[in-house]
Write an enzyme that holds these catalytic residues in place. Structure first.
Site, PDB file in Angstrom:
ATOM      1  N   GLU A   1      25.920  49.080  60.123  1.00  0.00           N
ATOM      2  CA  GLU A   1      24.330  49.036  59.781  1.00  0.00           C
ATOM      3  C   GLU A   1      23.443  50.123  60.613  1.00  0.00           C
ATOM      4  OE1 GLU A   1      22.560  47.384  57.031  1.00  0.00           O
ATOM      5  OE2 GLU A   1      24.566  46.829  56.617  1.00  0.00           O
TER       6      GLU A   1
ATOM      7  N   SER B   1       8.398 -16.861  44.822  1.00  0.00           N
ATOM      8  CA  SER B   1       8.234 -17.689  45.899  1.00  0.00           C
ATOM      9  C   SER B   1       8.693 -16.933  47.161  1.00  0.00           C
ATOM     10  CB  SER B   1       8.955 -19.020  45.455  1.00  0.00           C
ATOM     11  OG  SER B   1       8.461 -19.761  44.356  1.00  0.00           O
TER      12      SER B   1
END
Length: 911
Positions: free
Chosen positions: A140, A453
């Site tokens: 690069e 319950s």
């Protein structure tokens, strides 16, 4: 070549010396003063006019080259304008990048990563191998360590190449590429290229080469949503950076030019064009060799090396334990909103989740993988889920946003396990089959269904005990209207029917009696107080049905997590700790950004004495009440079942010395289960299965460490009907725990010593036969007693002989033996006695079978005579004996028939 290599090394050395001379710690320099930015903001502005003048000259030269490459001219004034309008370099855009976050289990092992669209795991410069750095520099930007941000020589080379060839070749350096990716747009214009070059030189004057490289190597797109070299190395090769081969380094560097075309996974498997990646890799290796980064031997070995690429990306896999992981995300986001004082709405949640997925955080969860997988195994493999009442309700469908239709088996299930001592969630499952995709419905916290319950200990009995009741406090299970009850007959029905009269709170909870629960709520607690208790235990206000039914019978729709959280407070000496799925969140540097243990809600909801009594009573509910199927051999278990109205869902919530857990089973559409579905039969066994496995090998101990005395309790005895201190006439008592200072001191005023008629159970009247007199106690209902509000006939069905009043003086005497009864019975009793004598005389002459029938009839009539029974009862017994004896005599022909009852005597007529 050797000279170039020395120059590169010299450039790198100068960059490092420059960072060292700055007098700052290298890592801090990378992260900046805030700990979140690689590039720190300028503290002193440069001389604007001098900077612009110098850089304008530089950029003009560069611009001419750039514009020449494009075949166009340039003006110095235009260049100057572009430079002056370039963005400020000291902005967070340079490193404000998505970074993958990590989720760990309770043992510190990685469960999964979290990311947004970019999978990025930040790697510090020290982590990146030199060969990998060399590969990127070689392909690069060969002169990266020697130029000042712009490579003039490369620009000229690109210009010459573009003049000689039809294709164009760029001249951007690594520094320029970083500027383009993070600060500028990717558009191809003169302005962008000029500003890019200017900012690149500015960046090089401010920061070291190492800093720039670190940012670049963590920024670049390497395909398949992998950004940066660390994420790509793990995704493509399953390796950490220090494990990469030279060929793998070159492959990653080769992806930079075109991440799509050179994607190694796609080329090796999807496209079946491995040469496309291999040729590019070979090009990178050749460049590395030409610039002197590798030797010929290394070059040739790397060319011969075989690249091994993972065929499947783990990024696409559904993480392990998805229900727990996705609740962790929800939980962390909730704490982020709380910490930043943001409204909990969809937009803010979306933004906080985006930050969580992109901030590079480390989330340390409370998930115990052994417990989680145990619960998953039970839930996913359970064979005895209840059936739906209507078979057509056994399958439902769900259509996703992409149009996919999914079939869902009903009923569904959810389960949560919490360590009550720490409040940490250890397991969470939200469906009966494993999720197939992310963010499926998690019923453990996203569905709020009536819990039946199971709510009673939280909303009724816990508050009642806190307010002064004891385990032996008396409540009435009487089928009669209850003041404040809404709907039905003015009172609820009991499961299985029937009523028991006076019961203790212990019996009420053990047998799950609905009527006494409703009376306890309305007569001892109050609807608003009950609601407040639920709120203090973390139940969302939107889930509470603030009605007697919603609180006393559980038609309120709690989530399984809320239910487990409430029960864990009972098991933790009454202290509620907001259940948490993670302990802390750290940033990349190990700084704690969220401490859940410090931020969560913690409060004493129930008195310690209340918690102790609740646990003790709930142990009985499992031992010999409705929850017997939850028993774990050798381990103390306490818990409560729940069955919703019309069997529309069942629950069990319970605790051991170690963990609290809750299970819910029901239809997503709230359809009825089969009629035999109950909490004890359909939910408790599931709970027992995974909890027994979780507790395998653990030592048994009390759920609460304190003794009753240490918890502030005493045992006391009360009248089993009035609930007050027993008097001398109370026929039965109940002994159980009360908090110190709450033991009833008032003596029972319902039982008064008196001669009692054994027939009516009332005080003896003037006409009661002597044989019915018995010493005992009369029940007199005081005017301030809740029973005084009920019709006397209703009271007497449960308490025979009870009268209304404050003393015997205005009470009632026997209502059976009245003057009318005496007038009727005077002749009947004489005739009955004569008939008994006649029947007894006939017994030796009768067959064995007839004699037995006659003897039974004699006994019934004799009892009526002895007890002074009502005229109708005595008359009925007389007729029964007369008819039985007549039939028996007729069947005995060898004996002369003589009418029973005496010569020519007929049965008495009915009046």
């Amino acid at each position: 070549m050797a000279k170039m290599k020395d120059q590169l090394k010299s450039g790198a050395k100068k960059g490092a010396e420059k960072a060292k001379r700055s007098g700052q710690n290298f890592k801090k320099l990378l992260k900046g003063t805030t700990g979140t930015s690689i590039f720190t903001k300028r503290t002193r502005k440069p001389n604007f006019f001098l900077s612009v003048a110098i850089n304008t000259i530089r950029i003009t030269v560069i611009a001419i080259l750039l514009l020449c490459i494009s075949g166009a001219g340039s003006l110095v004034g235009l260049v100057k304008a572009y430079v002056e309008t370039a963005p400020t370099l000291s902005v967070s855009e340079l490193d404000d990048q998505d970074r993958t976050s990590f989720v760990y289990d309770v043992n510190g092992n990685l469960i999964t990563t979290l990311r947004n669209t970019e999978n990025r795991i930040w790697a510090s410069y020290d982590e990146i191998p030199q060969q990998l750095i060399n590969a990127f520099v070689a392909i690069e930007d060969t002169r990266f360590f020697s130029h000042n941000g712009v490579d003039i020589k490369r620009l000229v080379g690109a210009f010459v190449n573009n003049m000689q060839n039809s294709s164009t070749q760029g001249g951007s350096t690594i520094t320029q590429q970083l500027i383009k990716m993070r600060v500028l747009s990717p558009e191809r214009t003169y302005k962008r290229k000029i500003q890019e070059a200017y900012l690149a030189m500015e960046l090089e004057s401010e920061y070291s080469k190492e800093q720039i490289l670190e940012s670049y190597l963590n920024t670049i797109n390497l395909g398949d949503s992998n950004y940066g070299v660390k994420a790509a190395a793990q995704d493509y090769f399953g390796k950490d950076l220090d494990e990469l081969t030279l060929r793998e380094c070159a492959t990653l560097a080769g992806c930079t030019q075109n991440p799509y075309s050179y994607n190694p996974r796609k080329n090796y498997y999807t496209r079946e064009k491995p040469e496309q990646t291999d040729n590019r890799t070979d090009t990178v290796l050749m460049r590395m060799y030409h610039v002197g980064f590798i030797t010929k031997e290394e070059y040739e070995a790397a060319l011969a090396d075989q690249l091994v690429v993972k065929e499947e990306s783990e990024q696409q896999d559904l993480y392990e334990m998805p229900h727990f992981v996705e609740y962790v995300i929800y939980d962390v986001v909730s704490f982020m909103l709380q910490q930043r004082d943001l409204e909990d709405n969809t937009a803010n949640r979306r933004e906080m989740e985006r930050e969580l997925r992109t901030g590079g955080y480390h989330v340390y969860t409370t998930c115990d993988p052994t417990i989680q997988k145990t619960v998953e195994s039970t839930i996913y493999n359970w064979k005895n889920y209840p059936r739906m009442a209507n078979s057509a309700d056994s399958q439902t469908t769900d259509t996703s946003s992409d149009g996919t239709i999914t079939t869902i088996t009903q009923p569904q299930v959810s389960a949560v396990v919490i360590d009550q001592h720490s409040g940490e969630i250890k397991a969470m499952v939200g469906s009966r089959t494993p999720p197939q995709s992310m963010k499926e419905l998690n019923r453990a916290y996203q569905s709020s269904m009536p819990v039946g319950s199971s709510i009673k200990p939280l909303a009724v009995y816990g508050p009642a005990l806190d307010l002064g009741a004891g385990a032996a406090s008396i409540v009435y299970d009487i089928a009669a209207p209850i003041e404040g009850w809404v709907g039905g007959q003015g009172y609820p029905s009991n499961s299985g029917g029937g009523n028991r009269g006076a019961v203790t709170l212990r019996e009420s909870i053990v047998r799950s009696i609905n009527v006494s629960s409703a009376r306890t709520l309305l007569e001892r607690v109050g609807v608003e107080t009950s609601k407040d208790y639920l709120l203090r235990m973390g139940v969302s206000a939107s889930h509470i049905e603030v009605t007697p039914s919603g609180l006393a019978l559980g038609s309120s729709g709690l989530t399984t997590l809320e239910l487990a959280g409430g029960f864990s407070a009972i098991a933790n000496d009454g202290i509620y700790q907001q259940p948490i799925s993670f302990t802390r969140v750290e940033d990349e540097d190990g700084n704690v950004v969220i401490d859940a243990t410090a931020l969560r809600a913690t409060r004493q909801v129930f008195e310690q004495s209340t918690a102790w009594m609740l646990v003790d009573m709930l142990e009985d509910a499992v031992d010999h009440g409705t929850g017997t199927r939850a028993k774990i051999p050798g381990m103390t278990v306490a818990g409560k079942t729940g069955t919703n109205q019309d069997n529309k869902g069942v629950t069990f919530a319970g605790m051991t010395p170690y963990y609290t857990a809750a299970v819910y089973v029901g239809s997503d559409e709230y359809k009825s289960l089969s009629s035999d579905s109950q909490g004890g039969r359909s939910a408790a066994p599931i709970w027992q299965d995974f909890m027994a496995k979780i507790h395998s090998g653990l030592m048994n101990m009390p759920i609460l460490e304190e003794s009753a005395e240490e918890a502030g309790l005493v045992q006391a005895t009360v009248c089993a009907i009035s609930g007050k201190k027993p008097g001398g006439s109370c026929p039965s008592t109940a002994t159980d725990y009360f908090r110190q200072g709450t033991v009833p001191e008032e003596t029972c005023d319902m039982h008064v010593s008196a001669e009692i008629c054994t027939t009516s159970g009332m005080r003896v009247g003037p006409y009661c036969p002597e044989s019915t007199h018995s010493g005992g106690a009369a029940i007199v209902i005081p005017q301030d007693n809740v029973l005084a509000k009920l019709p006397l006939a209703t009271i007497q069905r449960f308490f025979p002989g009870a009268t209304l009043g404050t003393s015997l003086g205005n009470g009632q005497t026997c209502t059976v033996h009245t003057a009318e009864w005496a007038a009727q019975n005077s002749g009947l009793v004489s005739q009955a006695s004569s008939l008994v004598a006649t029947a007894q005389a006939w017994l030796p002459n009768l067959s064995e079978g007839d004699a037995a029938l006659v003897q039974s009839a004699i006994t019934q009539l004799q009892n009526c005579i002895n007890t002074g029974a009502a005229y109708e009862d005595t008359k009925a017994a007389y007729d029964a004996l007369y008819n039985t004896l007549s039939t028996a005599i007729a069947a005995t022909p060898q004996v002369p028939a003589t009418p029973p009852g005496g010569e020519g005597e007929e049965p008495p007529e009915t009046e």
